[in-house]
Design an enzyme around this catalytic site. Sequence first.
Site, short mmCIF file in Angstrom:
data_model
loop_
_atom_site.label_atom_id
_atom_site.label_comp_id
_atom_site.label_asym_id
_atom_site.label_seq_id
_atom_site.Cartn_x
_atom_site.Cartn_y
_atom_site.Cartn_z
N ARG A 29 0.83 -1.22 0.00
CA ARG A 29 0.00 0.00 0.00
C ARG A 29 0.86 1.26 0.00
O ARG A 29 0.48 2.29 0.58
CB ARG A 29 -0.96 0.02 1.20
CG ARG A 29 -2.02 -1.05 1.17
CD ARG A 29 -3.06 -0.84 2.27
NE ARG A 29 -3.92 -1.99 2.41
CZ ARG A 29 -4.38 -2.46 3.56
NH1 ARG A 29 -4.04 -1.88 4.71
NH2 ARG A 29 -5.17 -3.51 3.60
N ARG A 54 -3.25 6.49 1.32
CA ARG A 54 -3.80 7.68 1.96
C ARG A 54 -2.84 8.40 2.90
O ARG A 54 -3.15 9.50 3.36
CB ARG A 54 -5.07 7.30 2.74
CG ARG A 54 -6.26 7.02 1.84
CD ARG A 54 -7.49 6.67 2.66
NE ARG A 54 -7.34 5.36 3.29
CZ ARG A 54 -8.14 4.91 4.25
NH1 ARG A 54 -9.09 5.68 4.74
NH2 ARG A 54 -7.98 3.70 4.75
N ARG A 113 -7.10 11.29 -5.40
CA ARG A 113 -8.34 10.59 -5.06
C ARG A 113 -9.52 11.56 -5.07
O ARG A 113 -10.62 11.25 -5.53
CB ARG A 113 -8.18 9.93 -3.69
CG ARG A 113 -9.47 9.50 -3.02
CD ARG A 113 -9.77 8.04 -3.19
NE ARG A 113 -11.00 7.67 -2.51
CZ ARG A 113 -11.08 6.87 -1.46
NH1 ARG A 113 -9.99 6.34 -0.96
NH2 ARG A 113 -12.24 6.57 -0.94
N ASP A 159 -6.99 -3.02 -6.73
CA ASP A 159 -7.63 -3.61 -5.56
C ASP A 159 -7.76 -5.11 -5.80
O ASP A 159 -7.93 -5.55 -6.95
CB ASP A 159 -9.01 -2.99 -5.33
CG ASP A 159 -9.57 -3.37 -3.97
OD1 ASP A 159 -10.33 -4.36 -3.91
OD2 ASP A 159 -9.26 -2.71 -2.97
N TYR A 174 -14.93 -12.68 0.60
CA TYR A 174 -15.73 -11.49 0.31
C TYR A 174 -16.94 -11.83 -0.54
O TYR A 174 -18.04 -11.28 -0.35
CB TYR A 174 -14.88 -10.44 -0.40
CG TYR A 174 -13.82 -9.80 0.47
CD1 TYR A 174 -14.14 -8.77 1.35
CD2 TYR A 174 -12.50 -10.22 0.41
CE1 TYR A 174 -13.17 -8.17 2.14
CE2 TYR A 174 -11.52 -9.64 1.19
CZ TYR A 174 -11.86 -8.62 2.06
OH TYR A 174 -10.89 -8.03 2.84
#
Length: 331
Positions: free
Chosen positions: A9, A13, A22, A59, A136
């Site tokens: 990652r 962020r 973003r 992702d 998921y």
Amino acid sequence: EYTPVWLMRQAGRYLPEYRATRQRAGDFLTLCKTPELACEVTLQPLDRYALDAAILFSDILTVPDAMGLGLSLEEGFGPRFAKPVRSRADIDALPIPDPGAELRYVTDAVSLIKRELKGRVPLIGFAGSPWTLATYMVEGQSSREFSRIKKLIYGDPAAAHALLDKVARATTLYLNAQLAAGADLVMLFDTWGGALSAAAYQEFSLAYMRAILEGLPAGVPAIVFNKGGGPWLESIAATGCAGVGLDWAVDIGDARRRLGDAVTLQGNLDPAIMLTTPEVVAAEARRVLDAMGAGGRHIFNLGHGITPEVPPEHVSVLVETVHAHSRQYHA
């Protein structure tokens, strides 16, 4: 001449430039599905730090999304599927996506990133493991108990295997498409493999990752990262992967003693250390390097993804410390 370092990652962020991109994109999925923006955020950490690899910005849930499950990502909640897999009929109806059609935005991003990198560092492609993706797909969202997917594997193992086989075939096509578009190596993220028992892990997770690796071109390096996989390192290394990713719960020196130097070890600083002070970050990075020792195959990384609250300057300290302190082990 030193231990290479990149961070899971690393485009994320914690970087103000990522947050600005973003915001321009409007939402996370648009950012992922716009090749020019995915390229931009992939390159941002490389422009700021002396990192030794780029990883495709995407992702793990792109594959089930392309299967038509209706992915949405909600702030403060996480991923959610509008049409979760709840029956054998649902499994049988799942299509295997064409990477050149439903996932073209990913391969276009890979091609663009590779072109913009101009060979300065290798580009890592990636996918989620079939087991992790299936959690998921069946739960419909993030889960702590994994009750639905575990009910499936124990109550109807034939249906579970049908689902995992289909996801594995889709993932093999997907990773091959990333390689064809320019990725230099690939990584499988088995984020939730550690939720399984030892026997179930072998049957429902590891077997499908092995099948994917067997479906990649000969000589292509692949890294398998299994959060919670410390008990099974020998089995992971035996899949044919070139690298084994370690979470922070594993002592890297012990992992090296168990596996020898037949595979590269990747890891494994606790991401929470990045929230402390520059002095602690440097000291803990040196500790990992010292535990690994000389002569081994090591890619320095965190034991999981970097978190949004990390001060960007701490990443500079980490990269500089790894490059400087590790030179003694490569003399």
